[in-house]
Design an enzyme around this catalytic site. Structure first.
Site, PDB file in Angstrom:
ATOM      1  N   GLU A  97       1.482 -12.935   1.625  1.00  0.00           N
ATOM      2  CA  GLU A  97       0.390 -12.172   2.231  1.00  0.00           C
ATOM      3  C   GLU A  97      -0.970 -12.833   2.045  1.00  0.00           C
ATOM      4  OE1 GLU A  97       2.280  -7.686   1.856  1.00  0.00           O
ATOM      5  OE2 GLU A  97       1.238  -8.529   0.147  1.00  0.00           O
ATOM      6  N   GLY A 152       5.505  -0.058   5.778  1.00  0.00           N
ATOM      7  CA  GLY A 152       6.488   0.632   6.607  1.00  0.00           C
ATOM      8  C   GLY A 152       5.792   1.692   7.444  1.00  0.00           C
ATOM      9  N   MET A 210       2.925  -0.112  -1.363  1.00  0.00           N
ATOM     10  CA  MET A 210       3.067   0.062  -2.801  1.00  0.00           C
ATOM     11  C   MET A 210       1.825  -0.266  -3.632  1.00  0.00           C
ATOM     12  SD  MET A 210       6.990  -1.422  -2.970  1.00  0.00           S
ATOM     13  CE  MET A 210       7.366  -0.852  -4.609  1.00  0.00           C
ATOM     14  N   GLU A 211       0.695  -0.493  -2.978  1.00  0.00           N
ATOM     15  CA  GLU A 211      -0.510  -0.887  -3.732  1.00  0.00           C
ATOM     16  C   GLU A 211      -1.807  -0.213  -3.274  1.00  0.00           C
ATOM     17  OE1 GLU A 211       1.359  -3.324  -2.120  1.00  0.00           O
ATOM     18  OE2 GLU A 211       2.620  -3.799  -3.853  1.00  0.00           O
ATOM     19  N   ASP A 232       8.349  -2.747   9.114  1.00  0.00           N
ATOM     20  CA  ASP A 232       9.595  -1.964   9.231  1.00  0.00           C
ATOM     21  C   ASP A 232       9.232  -0.500   9.447  1.00  0.00           C
ATOM     22  OD1 ASP A 232       9.092  -2.559   6.048  1.00  0.00           O
ATOM     23  OD2 ASP A 232       9.644  -0.486   6.442  1.00  0.00           O
TER      24      ASP A 232
HETATM   25  N1  ADE Z   1       6.090  -2.595   2.410  1.00  0.00           N
HETATM   26  C1  ADE Z   1       6.640  -2.936   3.606  1.00  0.00           C
HETATM   27  N2  ADE Z   1       7.540  -2.017   3.995  1.00  0.00           N
HETATM   28  C2  ADE Z   1       7.573  -1.069   3.028  1.00  0.00           C
HETATM   29  C3  ADE Z   1       8.311   0.120   2.843  1.00  0.00           C
HETATM   30  N3  ADE Z   1       9.213   0.517   3.730  1.00  0.00           N
HETATM   31  N4  ADE Z   1       8.091   0.849   1.720  1.00  0.00           N
HETATM   32  C4  ADE Z   1       7.202   0.434   0.798  1.00  0.00           C
HETATM   33  N5  ADE Z   1       6.481  -0.689   0.910  1.00  0.00           N
HETATM   34  C5  ADE Z   1       6.661  -1.436   2.020  1.00  0.00           C
END
Ligand code: ADE
Length: 230
Positions: free
Chosen positions: A11, A77, A174-175, A198
């Site tokens: 990233e 996501g 997640m951050e 995703d």
């Molecule tokens: N980063 C990219 N896709 C994610 C997901 N589905 N859940 C958490 N962090 C992500």
């Protein structure tokens, strides 16, 4: 000075490569690349995955680099059927979906004894990023909405449904909210910029692998252009 944080090497490596006058400083196991990006003072860092790494990194940017802005870039996501893989989400605000003190009577996502649990992004940064995205990523859509963060890769449609219904998030990662909280506590304007890799459902693992690179390209393009306009 702008501080740019990404969780993973993928990233931030392209952003680091575009820097000039670079000096690397190691703190808390993280390499801080201090130099110029598009002629602007910048520090770029890979913080590692998860909220603890992200918050630590944000605090270091505040203490050692006195950044004027904190931007978290990367992938996420999607939590919204209209937001497709490759599209970008800019944070209006961010919260931690795994903060749970419901046993004490707090609503889920609320941080006990904090005046704020939903951290608002900086309007000026949102506008700049939107403009930059439309210029350099004309083939994709850019959305502005809530980012929900937790120490969890979401790859389950029931969990996704819960996140959507409970928090009305646009994307999950997640951050972001940890960086948002660090920025808030230090009085620093922040923004989260996430490209969708995703759909945070049962296909998330497979899609993530396939689309990660393309998604990162979009967020990197945006960051570079945004920086030149700062
Ligand atoms: N980063 C990219 N896709 C994610 C997901 N589905 N859940 C958490 N962090 C992500």
């Amino acid at each position: 000075m702008i501080g740019i944080i990404g969780a993973m090497d993928e990233e931030v490596s392209k952003i680091k490569a575009a820097m000039t006058d670079v000096e690397i400083q190691k703190r808390a196991g993280m390499d801080f690349y201090k130099g110029k990006l598009q002629g602007k003072e910048a520090v770029v860092v890979r913080c590692g995955i998860g909220k603890v790494n992200a918050a630590l990194c944000g605090q270091i940017l505040a203490d050692f680099y006195q950044v004027d802005y904190m931007v978290n870039t990367g992938i996420a996501g999607s939590l919204n059927a209209n937001i497709d893989i490759g599209d970008i989400v800019l944070s209006t605000d961010a919260l931690q979906h795994d903060m749970d003190a419901t046993g004490f009577g707090y609503e889920v996502g609320v941080i006990p004894r904090m005046p704020v649990s939903v951290f608002e992004a900086d309007r000026h940064l949102i506008d700049l990023a939107k403009e930059a995205c439309e210029k350099v990523n004309p083939d994709i859509k850019v959305f502005t909405g809530r980012v929900v963060s937790g120490d969890q890769f979401v790859s389950d449609k029931e969990k996704k449904k819960w996140l959507v219904e409970t928090f009305h998030g646009y994307c999950t990662e997640m951050e972001g909210a940890a960086i948002a909280q660090a920025a808030y506590l230090n009085g620093i304007p922040f923004l989260i910029v996430r490209a969708i890799s995703d759909k945070a459902d049962d296909s998330a693992n497979m899609d993530y692998a396939a689309f990660e690179r393309k998604a990162i390209e979009h967020s990197v393009n945006l960051m570079m252009e945004m920086c030149s306009q700062l």
